[in-house]
Design a protein around this motif. Structure first.
Motif, PDB file in Angstrom:
ATOM      1  N   THR A   3      -0.608  -8.855   0.733  1.00 41.33           N
ATOM      2  CA  THR A   3      -0.184  -8.622  -0.640  1.00 41.33           C
ATOM      3  C   THR A   3       1.159  -7.928  -0.606  1.00 41.33           C
ATOM      4  O   THR A   3       1.496  -7.253   0.357  1.00 41.33           O
ATOM      5  CB  THR A   3      -1.216  -7.789  -1.405  1.00 41.33           C
ATOM      6  OG1 THR A   3      -0.822  -7.687  -2.774  1.00 41.33           O
ATOM      7  CG2 THR A   3      -1.373  -6.406  -0.829  1.00 41.33           C
ATOM      8  N   GLY A   4       1.954  -8.086  -1.628  1.00 47.03           N
ATOM      9  CA  GLY A   4       3.240  -7.426  -1.666  1.00 47.03           C
ATOM     10  C   GLY A   4       4.309  -8.256  -2.338  1.00 47.03           C
ATOM     11  O   GLY A   4       4.029  -9.060  -3.228  1.00 47.03           O
ATOM     12  N   PHE A   5       5.555  -8.102  -1.850  1.00 44.41           N
ATOM     13  CA  PHE A   5       6.709  -8.747  -2.458  1.00 44.41           C
ATOM     14  C   PHE A   5       7.577  -9.354  -1.363  1.00 44.41           C
ATOM     15  O   PHE A   5       7.907  -8.694  -0.376  1.00 44.41           O
ATOM     16  CB  PHE A   5       7.516  -7.706  -3.247  1.00 44.41           C
ATOM     17  CG  PHE A   5       8.817  -8.216  -3.757  1.00 44.41           C
ATOM     18  CD1 PHE A   5       8.867  -9.049  -4.868  1.00 44.41           C
ATOM     19  CD2 PHE A   5      10.002  -7.867  -3.138  1.00 44.41           C
ATOM     20  CE1 PHE A   5      10.078  -9.516  -5.341  1.00 44.41           C
ATOM     21  CE2 PHE A   5      11.219  -8.336  -3.596  1.00 44.41           C
ATOM     22  CZ  PHE A   5      11.253  -9.166  -4.711  1.00 44.41           C
ATOM     23  N   LEU A   6       7.974 -10.606  -1.557  1.00 44.81           N
ATOM     24  CA  LEU A   6       8.912 -11.288  -0.667  1.00 44.81           C
ATOM     25  C   LEU A   6      10.087 -11.787  -1.493  1.00 44.81           C
ATOM     26  O   LEU A   6       9.890 -12.367  -2.559  1.00 44.81           O
ATOM     27  CB  LEU A   6       8.262 -12.494   0.027  1.00 44.81           C
ATOM     28  CG  LEU A   6       7.263 -12.213   1.126  1.00 44.81           C
ATOM     29  CD1 LEU A   6       6.539 -13.496   1.527  1.00 44.81           C
ATOM     30  CD2 LEU A   6       7.963 -11.631   2.339  1.00 44.81           C
ATOM     31  N   GLY A  12      16.408 -20.068   2.247  1.00 42.56           N
ATOM     32  CA  GLY A  12      15.003 -19.940   2.599  1.00 42.56           C
ATOM     33  C   GLY A  12      14.666 -18.799   3.541  1.00 42.56           C
ATOM     34  O   GLY A  12      13.496 -18.540   3.797  1.00 42.56           O
ATOM     35  N   THR A  13      15.655 -18.095   4.074  1.00 49.77           N
ATOM     36  CA  THR A  13      15.360 -16.961   4.956  1.00 49.77           C
ATOM     37  C   THR A  13      14.889 -15.769   4.122  1.00 49.77           C
ATOM     38  O   THR A  13      15.289 -15.589   2.976  1.00 49.77           O
ATOM     39  CB  THR A  13      16.577 -16.551   5.805  1.00 49.77           C
ATOM     40  OG1 THR A  13      17.658 -16.203   4.939  1.00 49.77           O
ATOM     41  CG2 THR A  13      17.003 -17.663   6.737  1.00 49.77           C
ATOM     42  N   VAL A  14      14.045 -14.962   4.738  1.00 49.08           N
ATOM     43  CA  VAL A  14      13.500 -13.794   4.048  1.00 49.08           C
ATOM     44  C   VAL A  14      14.561 -12.711   3.971  1.00 49.08           C
ATOM     45  O   VAL A  14      15.144 -12.314   4.979  1.00 49.08           O
ATOM     46  CB  VAL A  14      12.248 -13.265   4.774  1.00 49.08           C
ATOM     47  CG1 VAL A  14      11.739 -11.984   4.119  1.00 49.08           C
ATOM     48  CG2 VAL A  14      11.148 -14.319   4.795  1.00 49.08           C
ATOM     49  N   MET A  15      14.808 -12.226   2.767  1.00 49.77           N
ATOM     50  CA  MET A  15      15.778 -11.158   2.555  1.00 49.77           C
ATOM     51  C   MET A  15      15.068  -9.802   2.480  1.00 49.77           C
ATOM     52  O   MET A  15      15.523  -8.822   3.042  1.00 49.77           O
ATOM     53  CB  MET A  15      16.548 -11.420   1.254  1.00 49.77           C
ATOM     54  CG  MET A  15      17.759 -10.555   1.076  1.00 49.77           C
ATOM     55  SD  MET A  15      18.769 -11.128  -0.284  1.00 49.77           S
ATOM     56  CE  MET A  15      17.886 -10.467  -1.669  1.00 49.77           C
TER      57      MET A  15
END
Length: 101
Positions: A3-6, A12-15
């Protein structure tokens, strides 16, 4: 479960990754103050195992020792080890909780 925030960049890379894994307890076993083993249920795909040892006696007052725990696949073993020099040490009855995250 996670759970959380992405937050992702346009490519498409995770910031930003502010997720956490929530643990799920699967069961527990009492050691009865003796070395032993238990067969654990299989894990869901992609999950990692954890365990937690809780003493069922007052360790400070009675000088009890918790066991060391080893998990390999679906097998969990525990063993007590302490110095026999001195007096008053004993294998404390403990409950080992296990699960996954």
């Amino acid at each position: 479960m996670s759970t959380g925030f992405l937050a992702f960049k346009e490519d498409g890379t995770v910031m930003t990754d502010m997720t956490v894994f929530i643990s799920q307890t699967m069961g527990s076993v009492d050691t009865n103050g003796a070395n032993g083993s238990a067969t654990l249920p299989s894990l869901p795909p992609g999950k990692s195992r954890f365990y937690m040892i809780v003493a069922l006696v007052d360790l400070n007052r009675e000088r009890g020792k918790k066991p060391g725990v080893t998990i390999s696949g679906n097998a969990m073993t525990w063993a007590y080890s302490y110095s026999t020099n001195g007096w008053g040490y004993f294998s404390a009855n403990c409950r080992i909780f296990y699960g996954y995250y």
